[in-house]
Design a protein around this motif. Structure first.
Motif, short mmCIF file in Angstrom:
data_model
loop_
_atom_site.label_atom_id
_atom_site.label_comp_id
_atom_site.label_asym_id
_atom_site.label_seq_id
_atom_site.Cartn_x
_atom_site.Cartn_y
_atom_site.Cartn_z
N THR A 1 0.83 -1.21 0.00
CA THR A 1 0.00 0.00 0.00
C THR A 1 0.87 1.26 0.00
O THR A 1 0.36 2.34 0.29
CB THR A 1 -0.92 0.02 1.24
N ILE A 2 2.14 1.13 -0.34
CA ILE A 2 3.06 2.26 -0.25
C ILE A 2 2.63 3.41 -1.17
O ILE A 2 2.75 4.58 -0.80
CB ILE A 2 4.53 1.84 -0.51
N ASP A 3 2.09 3.09 -2.35
CA ASP A 3 1.65 4.15 -3.26
C ASP A 3 0.51 4.97 -2.66
O ASP A 3 0.50 6.20 -2.74
CB ASP A 3 1.23 3.55 -4.62
N ILE A 4 -0.43 4.30 -2.02
CA ILE A 4 -1.56 4.98 -1.38
C ILE A 4 -1.06 5.79 -0.19
O ILE A 4 -1.45 6.95 0.00
CB ILE A 4 -2.64 3.96 -0.92
N TYR A 5 -0.17 5.19 0.60
CA TYR A 5 0.39 5.86 1.77
C TYR A 5 1.10 7.15 1.37
O TYR A 5 0.88 8.21 1.96
CB TYR A 5 1.33 4.90 2.50
N GLU A 6 1.94 7.07 0.35
CA GLU A 6 2.70 8.25 -0.08
C GLU A 6 1.78 9.32 -0.67
O GLU A 6 2.00 10.51 -0.45
CB GLU A 6 3.80 7.85 -1.06
#
Length: 196
Positions: A180-185
């Motif tokens: 979920t790193i893309d959403i988090y960033e």
């Protein structure tokens, strides 16, 4: 039905869990509502570490006040899923979700915190940490159609308002592990954080 009704029912269940030494943690929506005085979610859930040796005692303790079968509870343990208890007087449903044998859920469970219940300050409930509430929302957003405006606002709001209380290193590690790193960033950027 007042907001106190579901909380009273949850506290009855929690008292049973405590008597039977069954560890639990509230689901993030419920925890968030208890921490922020928001409306209780329609989906009331507790995550429980229910083992077979506790099943009989739990069924005997809940059966007088809740609609549930022992077979449904046994199947939930076998499938590592959940079971719904319906309070006989109010028809309020409480979902017991069995603790998954997965590193994120085990981490969430180990980091839980005890908070006092505002409507009954002498009682407390185990709730997920702020970081784990955020990560649960991140997972929910990832698994949705990503058009959940309220869910997205919650993610950004948590980063903006709770930023001094959040462990960003922990969030980043789990955002990577949970894919979920893309959403988090993106949420960090929208909350005004510099992402490098």
């Amino acid at each position: 039905m007042s907001i106190a009704d579901p909380i009273k029912i949850i506290l009855k269940l929690v008292k049973i869990f405590e008597q039977l030494a069954i560890p639990y943690v509230t689901e993030s929506g419920l925890a968030n509502a208890l921490k922020t005085d928001r409306q209780l979610p329609s989906f009331i859930a507790l995550i429980v570490d229910l083992r077979r040796d506790k099943l009989g005692g739990l069924f005997e303790a809940v059966e007088p006040n809740f609609k549930v079968t022992e077979a449904a509870m046994r199947e939930a343990i076998r499938a590592q899923s959940g079971v719904t208890l319906v309070h006989k007087e109010t028809n309020i449903a409480v979902n017991l979700l069995l603790l998954k044998d997965d590193s994120f859920w085990q981490s969430l469970f180990s980091r839980r915190k005890s908070i006092a219940v505002q409507l009954n300050p002498e009682r407390s409930l185990w709730v997920p940490s702020l970081e784990d509430i955020f990560l649960e929302k991140l997972i929910e957003y990832r698994d949705s159609d990503r058009n959940g405006d309220q869910l997205w606002r919650d993610l950004v709001w948590m980063l903006k308002v709770q930023n001094e209380d959040l462990d960003f290193e922990y969030l980043r590690e789990w955002a990577i592990a949970l894919h979920t790193i893309d959403i988090y960033e993106r949420a960090l950027g929208e909350a005004g954080f510099d992402i490098l």
